[in-house]
Design a protein around this motif. Structure first.
Motif, PDB file in Angstrom:
ATOM      1  N   ARG A   1       0.942  -1.191  -0.071  1.00  0.00           N
ATOM      2  CA  ARG A   1       0.182   0.018  -0.022  1.00  0.00           C
ATOM      3  C   ARG A   1       0.992   1.186  -0.057  1.00  0.00           C
ATOM      4  N   GLU A   2       1.931   1.051   0.632  1.00  0.00           N
ATOM      5  CA  GLU A   2       2.633   2.335   0.809  1.00  0.00           C
ATOM      6  C   GLU A   2       3.474   2.460  -0.534  1.00  0.00           C
ATOM      7  N   CYS A   3       3.987   1.740  -1.125  1.00  0.00           N
ATOM      8  CA  CYS A   3       4.735   1.988  -2.379  1.00  0.00           C
ATOM      9  C   CYS A   3       3.666   2.314  -3.736  1.00  0.00           C
ATOM     10  N   GLY A   4       2.242   2.187  -3.413  1.00  0.00           N
ATOM     11  CA  GLY A   4       1.407   2.754  -4.234  1.00  0.00           C
ATOM     12  C   GLY A   4       1.150   1.686  -5.315  1.00  0.00           C
ATOM     13  N   ALA A   5       1.203   0.412  -5.189  1.00  0.00           N
ATOM     14  CA  ALA A   5       0.740  -0.867  -5.731  1.00  0.00           C
ATOM     15  C   ALA A   5      -0.410  -1.549  -5.215  1.00  0.00           C
ATOM     16  N   PRO A   6      -1.675  -1.044  -5.461  1.00  0.00           N
ATOM     17  CA  PRO A   6      -2.740  -1.643  -5.093  1.00  0.00           C
ATOM     18  C   PRO A   6      -3.017  -3.124  -5.720  1.00  0.00           C
ATOM     19  N   GLU A   7      -2.396  -3.490  -7.009  1.00  0.00           N
ATOM     20  CA  GLU A   7      -2.438  -4.554  -7.583  1.00  0.00           C
ATOM     21  C   GLU A   7      -1.714  -5.579  -7.017  1.00  0.00           C
ATOM     22  N   LEU A   8      -0.599  -5.389  -6.190  1.00  0.00           N
ATOM     23  CA  LEU A   8      -0.004  -6.072  -5.349  1.00  0.00           C
ATOM     24  C   LEU A   8      -0.820  -6.608  -4.381  1.00  0.00           C
ATOM     25  N   VAL A   9      -1.527  -5.555  -3.346  1.00  0.00           N
ATOM     26  CA  VAL A   9      -2.473  -5.720  -2.592  1.00  0.00           C
ATOM     27  C   VAL A   9      -3.372  -6.858  -2.921  1.00  0.00           C
ATOM     28  N   HIS A  32     -12.063 -12.892   0.994  1.00  0.00           N
ATOM     29  CA  HIS A  32     -10.407 -12.431   0.546  1.00  0.00           C
ATOM     30  C   HIS A  32     -10.703 -12.103  -0.857  1.00  0.00           C
ATOM     31  N   CYS A  33     -11.452 -12.813  -1.725  1.00  0.00           N
ATOM     32  CA  CYS A  33     -11.450 -12.733  -3.036  1.00  0.00           C
ATOM     33  C   CYS A  33     -12.095 -11.397  -3.395  1.00  0.00           C
ATOM     34  N   GLU A  34     -13.313 -11.250  -2.712  1.00  0.00           N
ATOM     35  CA  GLU A  34     -14.195  -9.983  -3.110  1.00  0.00           C
ATOM     36  C   GLU A  34     -13.558  -8.795  -2.442  1.00  0.00           C
ATOM     37  N   GLU A  35     -12.485  -8.867  -1.339  1.00  0.00           N
ATOM     38  CA  GLU A  35     -11.567  -7.729  -0.881  1.00  0.00           C
ATOM     39  C   GLU A  35     -10.584  -7.621  -2.027  1.00  0.00           C
ATOM     40  N   ALA A  36     -10.140  -8.469  -2.614  1.00  0.00           N
ATOM     41  CA  ALA A  36      -9.092  -8.454  -3.762  1.00  0.00           C
ATOM     42  C   ALA A  36      -9.651  -7.665  -5.001  1.00  0.00           C
ATOM     43  N   LEU A  37     -10.997  -8.289  -5.384  1.00  0.00           N
ATOM     44  CA  LEU A  37     -11.243  -7.659  -6.397  1.00  0.00           C
ATOM     45  C   LEU A  37     -11.622  -5.863  -6.422  1.00  0.00           C
ATOM     46  N   ALA A  38     -12.153  -5.712  -4.936  1.00  0.00           N
ATOM     47  CA  ALA A  38     -12.551  -4.283  -4.712  1.00  0.00           C
ATOM     48  C   ALA A  38     -11.203  -3.604  -4.655  1.00  0.00           C
ATOM     49  N   ALA A  39     -10.107  -4.014  -4.288  1.00  0.00           N
ATOM     50  CA  ALA A  39      -8.808  -3.484  -4.240  1.00  0.00           C
ATOM     51  C   ALA A  39      -7.837  -3.214  -5.470  1.00  0.00           C
ATOM     52  N   CYS A  40      -8.498  -4.057  -6.463  1.00  0.00           N
ATOM     53  CA  CYS A  40      -7.614  -4.402  -7.508  1.00  0.00           C
ATOM     54  C   CYS A  40      -8.107  -3.119  -8.492  1.00  0.00           C
ATOM     55  N   PRO A  41      -7.002  -2.404  -9.149  1.00  0.00           N
ATOM     56  CA  PRO A  41      -7.021  -1.405 -10.155  1.00  0.00           C
ATOM     57  C   PRO A  41      -7.403  -1.976 -11.482  1.00  0.00           C
ATOM     58  N   ALA A  42      -8.157  -1.404 -12.287  1.00  0.00           N
ATOM     59  CA  ALA A  42      -8.393  -1.871 -13.643  1.00  0.00           C
ATOM     60  C   ALA A  42      -7.699  -0.969 -14.848  1.00  0.00           C
ATOM     61  N   TRP A  44      -4.981  -1.612 -16.701  1.00  0.00           N
ATOM     62  CA  TRP A  44      -3.415  -1.683 -17.275  1.00  0.00           C
ATOM     63  C   TRP A  44      -3.041  -3.144 -16.992  1.00  0.00           C
ATOM     64  N   TYR A  45      -2.126  -3.505 -17.721  1.00  0.00           N
ATOM     65  CA  TYR A  45      -1.779  -4.665 -17.764  1.00  0.00           C
ATOM     66  C   TYR A  45      -1.431  -5.835 -16.638  1.00  0.00           C
ATOM     67  N   GLY A  46      -0.729  -5.196 -15.495  1.00  0.00           N
ATOM     68  CA  GLY A  46      -0.507  -6.123 -14.281  1.00  0.00           C
ATOM     69  C   GLY A  46      -1.880  -6.304 -13.581  1.00  0.00           C
ATOM     70  N   ALA A  47      -2.396  -5.374 -13.333  1.00  0.00           N
ATOM     71  CA  ALA A  47      -3.730  -5.153 -12.781  1.00  0.00           C
ATOM     72  C   ALA A  47      -4.882  -6.132 -13.236  1.00  0.00           C
ATOM     73  N   ASP A  48      -4.975  -6.100 -14.624  1.00  0.00           N
ATOM     74  CA  ASP A  48      -5.902  -6.807 -15.358  1.00  0.00           C
ATOM     75  C   ASP A  48      -5.576  -8.216 -15.361  1.00  0.00           C
TER      76      ASP A  48
END
Length: 170
Positions: A1-9, A32-42, A44-48
């Motif tokens: 979270r601190e390094c600005g990589a929400p897709e890794l969270v 956990h998966c619903e929380e992951a989906l909510a946290a995942c940006p959309a 761009w490549y890695g997040a998608d």
């Protein structure tokens, strides 16, 4: 979270959900998966790629919970996500799982046609590329006979990219 990589969270939360699914703790896996989906940006490549993987896992959770309609919805959502090379394996798994649902629902012809879309979309070099795909292919061929099976696979494989996506999307 601190390094600005929400897709890794999101990926970490997805990992926790996958572990819970392996333990057959469907409630924890879904949380956990619903929380992951909510946290995942959309968008761009890695997040998608992460988003598609989360959707497949949510589909697997729905299947394990005995809800094939919800599972199919999640698998189909994979094809609404802009994809890149990271998505090919996940997209192929979503197709395989949709084919498995068709087979379980008594439609081996649709299962074989769906398997053929893996070739139309160039997601794998062959439709039997995974253990799941091989089991579905064998079962569909056994139920349909070799000629009808080959015709159904050929229909799926012969689709244009747009037509294959139309078949797979919600």
């Amino acid at each position: 979270r601190e390094c600005g990589a929400p897709e890794l969270v999101a990926a970490a939360l997805h990992g926790r959900g996958t572990v819970a699914l392996q333990r057959d703790d469907l409630a924890e896996a879904a949380r956990h998966c619903e929380e992951a989906l909510a946290a995942c940006p959309a968008g761009w490549y890695g997040a998608d790629g992460t988003r598609m993987a989360i959707l497949v896992t949510l589909g697997r959770i729905a299947e394990a919970a005995g809800d094939p309609a919800a599972a199919a919805t999640r698998y189909r959502q994979v094809f609404t996500v802009r994809s890149g090379m990271l998505g090919f394996q996940v997209m192929a798994e979503a197709v395989d799982r949709l084919a498995a649902l068709a087979l379980a629902g008594g439609d081996p012809e649709r299962a074989a046609t769906l398997l053929g879309t893996v070739l139309a979309l160039k997601l794998r070099p062959d439709l039997r590329g995974t253990e799941l795909a091989a089991r579905i292919a064998d079962a569909a061929r056994d139920r349909l006979g070799p000629d009808a099976y080959a015709a159904a696979v050929s229909r799926g494989a012969g689709l244009s990219t747009a037509a294959a996506y139309d078949l797979l999307r919600p």
